[in-house]
Design a protein around this motif. Sequence first.
Motif, mmCIF file in Angstrom:
data_model
loop_
_atom_site.group_PDB
_atom_site.id
_atom_site.type_symbol
_atom_site.label_atom_id
_atom_site.label_comp_id
_atom_site.label_asym_id
_atom_site.label_seq_id
_atom_site.Cartn_x
_atom_site.Cartn_y
_atom_site.Cartn_z
ATOM 1 N N SER A 266 6.238 61.237 60.955
ATOM 2 C CA SER A 266 5.521 59.959 60.908
ATOM 3 C C SER A 266 6.476 58.769 61.014
ATOM 4 O O SER A 266 7.655 58.864 60.641
ATOM 5 C CB SER A 266 4.739 59.848 59.593
ATOM 6 N N ASN A 267 5.942 57.647 61.479
ATOM 7 C CA ASN A 267 6.764 56.445 61.594
ATOM 8 C C ASN A 267 6.538 55.500 60.406
ATOM 9 O O ASN A 267 5.983 55.899 59.377
ATOM 10 C CB ASN A 267 6.508 55.738 62.939
ATOM 11 N N HIS A 268 6.930 54.230 60.559
ATOM 12 C CA HIS A 268 6.893 53.268 59.458
ATOM 13 C C HIS A 268 5.483 52.935 58.983
ATOM 14 O O HIS A 268 5.313 52.348 57.907
ATOM 15 C CB HIS A 268 7.596 51.973 59.883
ATOM 16 N N LEU A 269 4.467 53.290 59.760
ATOM 17 C CA LEU A 269 3.094 53.008 59.347
ATOM 18 C C LEU A 269 2.580 54.004 58.311
ATOM 19 O O LEU A 269 1.487 53.816 57.770
ATOM 20 C CB LEU A 269 2.169 52.991 60.568
ATOM 21 N N GLU A 291 11.621 56.541 58.092
ATOM 22 C CA GLU A 291 10.756 55.372 57.972
ATOM 23 C C GLU A 291 9.624 55.479 56.951
ATOM 24 O O GLU A 291 9.263 54.473 56.345
ATOM 25 C CB GLU A 291 10.180 55.024 59.339
ATOM 26 N N PRO A 292 8.982 56.621 56.742
ATOM 27 C CA PRO A 292 7.889 56.681 55.750
ATOM 28 C C PRO A 292 8.390 56.486 54.323
ATOM 29 O O PRO A 292 9.547 56.780 53.990
ATOM 30 C CB PRO A 292 7.309 58.089 55.952
ATOM 31 N N GLY A 293 7.499 56.021 53.463
ATOM 32 C CA GLY A 293 7.890 55.619 52.120
ATOM 33 C C GLY A 293 8.432 56.712 51.229
ATOM 34 O O GLY A 293 9.269 56.456 50.357
ATOM 35 N N ALA A 294 7.957 57.941 51.378
ATOM 36 C CA ALA A 294 8.389 59.017 50.486
ATOM 37 C C ALA A 294 9.835 59.449 50.710
ATOM 38 O O ALA A 294 10.502 59.909 49.785
ATOM 39 C CB ALA A 294 7.467 60.240 50.659
ATOM 40 N N VAL A 295 10.306 59.303 51.932
ATOM 41 C CA VAL A 295 11.549 59.969 52.333
ATOM 42 C C VAL A 295 12.782 59.483 51.569
ATOM 43 O O VAL A 295 13.523 60.295 50.996
ATOM 44 C CB VAL A 295 11.730 59.877 53.863
#
Length: 387
Positions: A266-269, A291-295
């Motif tokens: 997934s990307n930043h969205l 980019e994703p929040g969890a990473v």
Amino acid sequence: MKINFISNYINHHQIPFCDCLYRKLGEDFTFIQTEPMEEERVKMGWAVDARSIPYVHLLYEEPEVCRGLIEDCDLLLAGWMEQEELIAGRLGSGKPAIRISERIYREGQWKAVSPRGLAHKYREHIRYRNKPVYLLCAGAYVASDFSLIHAYPGKRFRFGYFPETRHYNGKGPEERKAEDGPVQIVWAGRMMPLKHPEFVVRLAEDLREKGLDYRIHFIGSGELEDQLKGEIEQKGLSDRVILYGFLEPGEVRKKMEESHIHLFTSNHLEGWGAVVNEAMNSGCAVVANSEPGAVPYLIENRVNGMIYREGSYEQFREAVVYLMEHEEERRQMGRRAYDTICSLWNAENAAAQCMRFYENWQKGRVEPPAEGPFSIAPVIWPGRRSV
């Protein structure tokens, strides 16, 4: 101690956290659902019978009861909802409250300069900067968004989503993974542009050209499904890429438990990405976009997973190939991933830290833990390192 959690609707990513608080507090914990779940989520298998959960109250059926719960609780947890006016009085009351938020400038931080947007953010967030209102950042880039509008200074903490945590005996989830034969790889999610499922087809072709032995379990459905299915057939990859469509959450976890590598593209969205929690808990070595929040919260690169930067397919492919060619490191990353979830990033710890936060607040202090849920959220700018 009475804690109330209010949000648009309860789902299987929140239930474990809420269940933990309910076990600890009994009837002193309640969840207010402000609206029914969207039909799209229901079709994805997210449907929850909210009326069967003893601590859930439905605002649209018990409005007066719910308003009383908001005002009377000791600590209010407030997620996203359409009707912000429901909690405005409570947030300004001087009693402690914690907002839980994903990114507010997910599509671009340049939006922070909009006068109209700033006026809205003032009403919703900024005006409480001198009140005992705190922010739980459900994603690593949330703190940077709120720092742009100077909201919750010194009051931003790490948080996220906490799907079911499973504990395994013996060697843990590793026992469920084949020691011989093809490397088992899994991708799960909605097949839509922001999740870049096309990376899976490109990867399958590249791995075949390298002569590597693998099977990819491609789980999900969505607007790109037919296109991807056609490409898989056209490229002669049907014997290596298995399409499942949508599966129930329990079936997805079973495939993760049987897989060595999980792909998260997934990307930043993508605000968070709870499949990362689930894959790590299943002992997978996760290859994830930065980019994703969890990473950035869950994965330490080359320790308990592998991170590729800013959507680079080339880095993504290199990480997968590395894990396929270095079996022992892959196993170690999977073990450490499992330990990360079981020891730190889980609902039980999040609930315990929530109660600890309130107990400390009563004593006139806030003492965040060193890591994990409720620890201080660093400002991490999208595309840059933390500062």
